[in-house]
Design an enzyme around this catalytic site. Structure first.
Site, short mmCIF file in Angstrom:
data_model
loop_
_atom_site.label_atom_id
_atom_site.label_comp_id
_atom_site.label_asym_id
_atom_site.label_seq_id
_atom_site.Cartn_x
_atom_site.Cartn_y
_atom_site.Cartn_z
N ALA A 82 0.83 -1.20 0.00
CA ALA A 82 0.00 0.00 0.00
C ALA A 82 0.87 1.25 0.00
CB ALA A 82 -0.94 0.00 1.21
N GLY A 83 1.91 1.25 0.83
CA GLY A 83 2.77 2.43 0.93
C GLY A 83 3.49 2.73 -0.38
N PHE A 104 -9.99 -19.47 -6.01
CA PHE A 104 -9.62 -19.10 -4.65
C PHE A 104 -10.86 -19.12 -3.78
CE2 PHE A 104 -6.21 -17.34 -2.11
CZ PHE A 104 -5.10 -17.70 -2.86
N ASP A 162 1.90 -0.71 14.57
CA ASP A 162 2.50 0.57 14.94
C ASP A 162 1.64 1.77 14.53
OD1 ASP A 162 4.66 -1.05 15.75
OD2 ASP A 162 5.52 -0.96 13.75
N GLN A 190 -8.74 -12.43 11.01
CA GLN A 190 -8.85 -13.64 10.19
C GLN A 190 -7.82 -14.69 10.58
OE1 GLN A 190 -7.84 -13.82 5.69
NE2 GLN A 190 -10.05 -14.09 5.89
N HIS A 249 -6.20 -17.85 8.98
CA HIS A 249 -6.05 -18.55 7.71
C HIS A 249 -6.04 -20.05 8.00
CE1 HIS A 249 -4.40 -19.97 3.96
NE2 HIS A 249 -4.50 -18.75 3.44
N LEU A 309 2.47 -19.49 6.46
CA LEU A 309 1.35 -19.56 5.52
C LEU A 309 1.59 -20.56 4.39
CD1 LEU A 309 -1.30 -18.20 4.47
CD2 LEU A 309 0.18 -16.65 3.19
N THR A 315 -0.46 -21.23 0.98
CA THR A 315 -1.51 -20.51 0.26
C THR A 315 -2.78 -21.32 0.05
OG1 THR A 315 -2.09 -19.39 -1.78
CG2 THR A 315 -0.50 -21.15 -1.98
N GLU A 316 -3.91 -20.57 0.07
CA GLU A 316 -5.19 -21.12 -0.33
C GLU A 316 -5.14 -21.57 -1.79
OE1 GLU A 316 -8.34 -18.84 1.50
OE2 GLU A 316 -9.18 -18.60 -0.50
N ARG A 327 -12.54 -18.35 4.41
CA ARG A 327 -11.53 -18.77 5.39
C ARG A 327 -12.10 -18.96 6.79
NH1 ARG A 327 -6.54 -14.93 3.26
NH2 ARG A 327 -6.09 -16.22 1.46
N HIS A 336 -3.86 -14.34 10.82
CA HIS A 336 -3.38 -13.93 9.50
C HIS A 336 -3.61 -12.46 9.19
CE1 HIS A 336 -2.10 -14.61 5.45
NE2 HIS A 336 -3.26 -14.30 4.91
N ARG A 379 -12.21 -11.33 5.38
CA ARG A 379 -11.67 -10.98 4.07
C ARG A 379 -11.58 -12.21 3.18
NH1 ARG A 379 -6.87 -11.53 1.91
NH2 ARG A 379 -5.61 -11.81 3.79
N SER A 436 -6.70 -8.88 -0.38
CA SER A 436 -5.82 -7.93 0.32
C SER A 436 -4.76 -7.39 -0.64
CB SER A 436 -5.17 -8.55 1.55
OG SER A 436 -4.34 -9.60 1.19
N LEU A 437 -4.21 -8.25 -1.50
CA LEU A 437 -3.27 -7.72 -2.51
C LEU A 437 -4.01 -6.73 -3.40
CD1 LEU A 437 -1.09 -10.83 -3.50
CD2 LEU A 437 -0.50 -8.91 -2.02
#
Lengths: 258, 584
Positions: free
Chosen positions: B16-17, B116, B221, B240, B242, B252, B254-255, B286, B353, B394, B399-400
């Site tokens: 995101a940043g 997914f 933070d 969540q 996972h 993790l 992956t799903e 999930r 997760h 979610r 999220s990506l």
């Protein structure tokens, strides 16, 4: 209901599922350096109890949390994907979070020191700036001449995509570059990681700046400094065939075909 | 103390940043402050893909994606935001491809897509192939691609600068953002960054759990900085789990492993998800899968000597498929468990997760001071924020998507705000709170240790506010966290130096985790229903009459200096979807 298929267990699965505690005593011999305390680096031994299935990173945490809070190292994801914790373990560059105690002979002291060729700032923490500068110097981003943005994705065949798959795995941990004897002796050399990231674009069929990148790497501090020692390939925690990638860049420089 | 001035300051250099930075840098003088080096962030650990209804491999459209997102979030999703997410998903994926992201390709050269959890054709008929992916390292490729483009755009980074405080100032009775205060890890120096606009993109807070897929550095933070300055936190009770973390380690898997055909099995080899989700089976959402796994374990059908896990079975898939589509996670099984996933099933358990809740924002990424009032100049995006596109649970691959859609939106909005507005004056002695905090911790001779408190916190959270919760377990957690927060006042660190003091850093992080754990537990206690990731055994049903609303938690400080948490609620934005019973 689907048929049960898991009636037989391998010995490996049984071992993985074992909950029996089997702690052993190991010695970590760590190269300590803190210029706030002393100008000289020195080795310090720590004894601790670990399960052989635990990681070297678990050992470092145990020392930091239970014995000496001043022990300093970088880490984040703890499973080999963020690239923070490359260090020299028993003389070989590895990620502390991907190295299990059982795989490195816990009978003898386990030596842990900062990666070589980059200035040590404190204990296992090095100055990463020269490493990232070399990365930035190879123009590590897709360059296309066409200024008209396509409205759909560019097409790329699965074969063309596969061509540079290996070098997309790089996590910029510096394990390869800091294992390279040429890099140790000459900080000007781009080093394997930068070349890997140039390779990732030179061999990407969508990119149009391959010639420019090759010229950058044709420099006296570029690919020709590589002496094919394969240290980088051995060091890569992602299993990238680093030396092969460097050779492919050399060949492309000769043939100008890529 | 040093003072810096920028138009836009971005806190965090994950997906995101950096997505925000690419936009903001083109439009304003921008600095990115990051606790880690940019490519170290946990976006890189995401594996399976990014959802977008490209319809490259089968019929799909963004309306179906919107519906799945809302249903997946158990109707707590703000529907206007979900629609933006699903619509802009398509351009987000195409933007990343243009930036160079090496997606896997179909035989005709377009971006390949796979199945997914929770993503379906025509409102739940069958699984749909919507996840755009790059092997099982999609997050890694997104992080690398965004960093590459930050290098291209000349984004200015301050690496290993840890932001500890948010500066707000009153201007004509309006609370506006003025800057942030950061601690430079290499030197111990404190820096004040004055900025016209600030974007928090500092990630999640999963480290208050013991078994988690989260990095050591994910300690909430940004949420904590906003919280301590009186800003609310939304829906913090929704976390969540996972379904497939490596047993005991939480790493993790992956799903996408189930998207490729992997099956969950109990100790009898039974494909138990057929009982719980007859249509979507192993690809149910999930929260549903994680509860099913724990139900199997509780009813005595778990695997291993202590019956405390189940298996992810990939052994029926061809090794070539595993090598091509799931190379990283199969290697994790080999490295960390010493097993061969071609022939052995992988022991797994649910792993903490993702925080659905966080700093409340509107769809432009503007932070809210209450249900409606914006804090001028302050933005948040990614896991730190709550838009809310994820509601109570979610969906995988969203999220990506979230970091790209809302990272971009926040970057543009923040830079435009900076253009139109002047700097807000810094409050008097702007670094005081951080200086006091750092000095108190560094100079303390207290008897409590960071590791002891953190371990107790994590064990308490795993035992009491995980997949199954009751009034009693949550009360136990609230009480324990209160005790730990008291003891935290007496914590000390061994490293008294200024240079790379990670001992001090961990102490500060623990303080954040404790504050946020309390918000989570208090929010969970008040939500007397079950919805998405929040499951109350004493209230097993969803209660739309009383709880179809977002929780808004506020920190209150009494005249005697005593802190407390006040809960309020915010209506859910509903557009075209009426709440229905959720079945998979």
């Amino acid at each position: 209901m689907s048929t049960p298929t898991l009636d037989k267990h391998s010995a490996a699965l049984d071992a993985a599922e074992s909950t029996a505690a089997q702690k052993i005593t190991v010695t970590f011999r760590i190269r300590r350096f803190n210029p706030e305390v002393s100008a000289d680096a020195q080795w310090q031994d720590f004894q601790l109890e670990l399960d052989p299935k635990e990681r070297v990173l678990d050992g470092l945490h145990k020392i930091k949390w239970e014995q000496d809070g001043t022990l300093t190292f970088r880490r984040s994801c703890a499973h080999g994907i963020c690239g923070s914790d490359a260090m020299r373990i028993n003389g070989k560059n590895r990620l502390a979070c991907k190295t299990l105690i059982k795989d490195i002979n816990p009978e003898k002291p386990i030596t842990v020191e900062a990666i070589k060729g980059l200035t040590v700032l404190k204990d296992l923490v090095v100055d990463m700036e020269p490493f990232f500068q070399a990365y930035r110097d190879v123009m590590p981003f897709l360059i296309t001449k066409d200024t008209n943005e396509p409205t759909r994705e560019r097409l790329q065949s699965a074969e063309d995509r596969e061509r540079f798959d290996d070098t997309t795995k790089c996590i910029l941990c510096a394990a390869c570059t800091s294992s390279c004897p040429v890099f140790w002796n000459d900080g000007q050399y781009f080093g394997p990681a930068a070349i890997v990231n140039a390779h990732r674009f030179i061999f990407d069929s969508r990119d149009e700046a391959g010639e420019q990148r090759l010229e950058i790497l044709n420099d006296k501090d570029g690919v020709w400094r590589c002496r094919t020692t394969f240290n980088c390939t051995d060091a890569c925690p992602r299993g990238i065939e680093v030396t092969k990638a460097i050779q492919e860049v050399k060949r492309a420089l000769i043939t100008r075909r890529f | 103390m040093k003072i810096h001035k920028y138009d836009t300051v971005i806190v965090g250099a994950g997906g995101a940043g950096m997505r925000a930075a690419i936009e903001a840098t083109k439009r304003s003088r921008t600095a990115v402050l990051t606790k880690l080096y940019p490519t170290r962030s946990h976006t890189g650990a995401a594996q399976g893909g990014m959802a977008a209804a490209l319809a490259n491999v089968e019929e799909d459209n963004w309306e179906w994606h919107t519906f799945d997102t809302i249903k997946g979030g158990d109707y707590l999703v703000d529907q206007d935001a979900a629609e933006i997410l699903a619509k802009e998903a398509i351009d987000s994926v195409l933007d990343l491809e243009k930036m160079g992201l090496p997606f896997n390709r179909t035989p005709n050269g377009t971006i390949d897509q796979r199945r997914f959890g929770g993503h379906s054709r025509n409102h739940g008929e069958a699984p749909v192939r919507r996840s755009c992916y790059a092997s099982d390292r999609t997050g890694h490729m997104i992080l690398q691609t965004l960093y590459q483009n930050c290098v291209k755009e000349g984004v200015e980074f301050f690496n290993e600068f840890y932001v500890l405080d948010l500066l707000l100032n009153d201007v004509d009775g309006v609370k506006k953002s003025a800057g942030v205060v950061a601690y430079e890890l290499a030197t111990g120096e404190i820096h004040v960054f004055q900025a016209k606009s600030i974007i928090f993109a500092s990630g999640g807070t999963g480290k208050f759990f013991k078994v988690t897929s989260n990095a050591h550095t994910l300690t909430g933070d940004g949420q904590a900085a906003a919280w301590r300055r009186g800003l609310p936190l939304e829906d913090m009770e929704f976390f969540q789990f996972h379904p497939t973390g490596i047993w005991r380690m939480g790493i993790l898997l992956t799903e996408g492993a189930r998207g490729e055909g992997g099956i969950l099995r109990n100790k009898d080899g039974e494909r138990f998800m057929e009982k719980y989700a007859p249509v979507m089976k192993d690809l149910a959402s999930r929260d549903v899968v994680s509860r099913s796994i724990y139900t199997e374990i509780r009813e005595g059908r778990g695997c291993g000597p202590e019956g405390d896990h189940v298996y992810l079975d990939l052994t029926h898939l061809p090794p070539e498929q595993l090598d091509a589509k799931l190379p990283d996670i199969t290697e994790f099984a080999r490295t960390y468990l010493g097993i061969e996933p071609y022939t052995d099933p992988i022991p797994i358990q649910p792993t903490a997760h993702y925080a659905m809740g966080g700093i409340p924002t509107n769809v432009e990424g503007e932070v809210l001071a209450d249900n409606t009032t914006v804090v001028p100049g302050l933005y948040a995006a990614g896991e730190v924020a709550c838009v809310s596109v994820h509601g109570a649970n979610r969906l995988g691959t969203n999220s990506l998507l979230d970091i790209n859609v809302f990272g971009r939106r926040a970057g543009i909005a923040a830079a435009e705000y900076a253009h139109k507005n002047e700097f807000v004056e810094l409050p008097e002695d702007p670094a005081k709170q951080v200086q006091d905090q750092v000095e108190r911790l560094r100079d303390s001779n207290g008897t409590e240790s960071v590791v002891a408190l953190r371990t107790e916190l994590q064990e308490c959270m795993d035992a009491n506010v995980m997949v199954f919760r009751t009034e009693q377990t949550i009360k136990t957690a609230v009480e324990k966290i209160g005790e730990l927060r008291e003891r935290y006042l007496n914590v000390s660190v061994q490293d008294k130096g200024k240079r790379f003091n990670t001992d001090l850093l961990e102490a500060i992080e623990l303080g954040n985790l404790l504050d946020l754990a309390e918000v989570m537990a208090v929010s969970a206690l008040a939500r007397k229903e079950s919805r998405g990731g929040h499951y109350r055994e004493d209230y097993p049903n969803r209660d739309d009459v009383n709880f179809m609303r977002h929780t808004m938690a506020y920190r209150e400080v009494g005249a005697d200096g005593k802190e407390s948490i006040r809960l309020d609620y915010k209506p859910v934005v509903q557009t075209r979807y009426q709440p229905m019973e959720r079945k998979y």
